[in-house]
Enzyme design. Structure first.
Site, PDB file in Angstrom:
ATOM      1  N   ASP A  91       0.816  -1.201   0.000  1.00 24.77           N
ATOM      2  CA  ASP A  91       0.000   0.000   0.000  1.00 24.77           C
ATOM      3  C   ASP A  91       0.856   1.260   0.000  1.00 24.77           C
ATOM      4  OD1 ASP A  91      -1.973   1.983   0.495  1.00 24.77           O
ATOM      5  OD2 ASP A  91      -3.200   0.501   1.518  1.00 24.77           O
ATOM      6  N   ARG A  92       0.422   2.239  -0.778  1.00 28.55           N
ATOM      7  CA  ARG A  92       1.104   3.526  -0.785  1.00 28.55           C
ATOM      8  C   ARG A  92       0.813   4.320   0.485  1.00 28.55           C
ATOM      9  NH1 ARG A  92      -0.283   8.400  -5.089  1.00 28.55           N
ATOM     10  NH2 ARG A  92       0.935  10.045  -4.049  1.00 28.55           N
TER      11      ARG A  92
END
EC number: 5.4.99.27
Length: 349
Positions: A91-92
């Site tokens: 996930d960013r």
């Protein structure tokens, strides 16, 4: 299909609490577990531990997605994008710690200098040399520390639900992000021409002048095809949740393929009847030559523990195997508001 179901039945018949997810990136910490590289990888050593043509680095990143970091590493290491390996997409909008491999044969003497340059962008937690490139799904799992904010619900009820989660797990749904905004990836899937999925151009997908045709690499088609397969699995799992059979020992559901499902008897009838309700998706699999597979219906977090940091703040720690999703298991109990999406929409606006 004008509207897709993107929220499926929970194991308890409804969510018993709500909370905010990813209020800050530090509220969602992911630590990739890759045991064969974790030991003996001190970045302070004079020489990089291990041997082999691939320099492996464990980085901590915030605000950058995995593929962007991989491209930047290729640029910094002066190698091809293909020469950078990693085990999975992270996930960013989180604090994520994951391994990357860089193909750098004969460059051991330059490791320290490269690591120093990379550390100026992302903290380097560990480094090691090994003989081969890291591959998707090669990691043992992911450790999570998730903090939910603005939690509503009775503590005792939530504690009981979490104890049940630790005992029997949660339905192993694919998360809604796989299907695109409002099911856009599914809309595109039903408009694919199944006959083109296995067709290969004699020119290697190139048009006049050797230029690559738009979309010839099929990457978007693969994305839409995967969304269709995942959605059909979720629909079958939803039926098993509703009849209470999802948590049976060893229960699996179909990842649809050419020929449909490997199930037999009443289970095969159930799965085929459900898939037949969406003929636009079912038709995609008739010519793809993709082998049908099975996926567990239940996902149970390992070493699940939790503590209340405040009356409305809950911290959860657990480990999941590759291909399992933290938001999936938490959504079985909590109505989650992903604050990172709110921030993203504000930035886009």
């Amino acid at each position: 299909m004008s509207q897709w179901r993107l929220d499926w039945p929970t194991s308890g018949g409804g969510r018993i609490a709500s909370g905010r997810l990813k209020t800050t990136p530090g509220d969602f910490i992911v630590d990739e577990l890759l045991e064969f590289l974790e030991s003996g990888s001190d970045v302070e050593a004079d020489a990089t531990p291990g041997s082999g043509e691939h320099l492996c680095l464990k980085l901590e990143k915030v605000g950058d997605n995995t593929e962007y970091v991989a491209r930047e590493l290729a640029r910094m290491a002066d190698c091809r994008n293909f020469d950078v390996g990693f085990c999975g997409l992270k996930d960013r909008h989180a604090v994520t710690r994951q391994w990357f491999s860089l193909y750098r044969p004969g460059c051991e003497a330059q490791d320290a200098s490269l690591i120093e340059d990379i550390a100026a962008r992302w903290p380097v937690l560990a480094a090691s040399r090994q003989a081969r490139k890291l591959r998707r799904g090669e990691h043992k799992g992911n450790g999570f520390i998730v903090t939910l904010r603005a939690v509503t619900g009775e503590h005792e009820v939530i504690d009981r639900a979490l104890a049940r989660l630790a005992d029997i797990g949660a339905p192993n749904y694919f998360g809604p992000q796989r299907f695109g905004n409002g099911g856009a990836n599914l809309d595109r899937a039903v408009h694919l021409d199944p006959a083109t999925l296995n067709r290969r151009s004699r020119s290697g997908g190139k048009g006049r002048g050797g230029k690559k045709r738009a979309g010839s690499d099929g990457s978007k088609n693969v994305l839409y095809f995967s969304a269709a397969r995942s959605w059909l699995f979720n629909e079958v799992l939803a039926a098993r949740v509703e009849d209470g059979s999802w948590a049976e020992a060893g229960a699996t559901g179909p990842l649809w393929g050419d020929g449909g499902t490997t199930a037999s008897g009443p289970l095969e009838t159930l799965e085929r009847d459900i898939v037949a309700q969406t003929p636009g998706l079912a038709s995609l699999f008739s010519v793809t030559r993709m082998k049908p597979e099975r996926r567990p219906l239940a996902v149970k977090p390992e070493r699940l523990s939790w503590q209340w940091l405040a009356d409305d703040s809950l911290e959860l720690t657990f480990v999941l195997s590759p291909g399992q999703y933290a938001t999936t298991i938490l959504s079985d109990i909590f109505e989650l508001e992903d604050m990172s999406l709110s921030r993203h929409n504000e930035q886009q606006g």
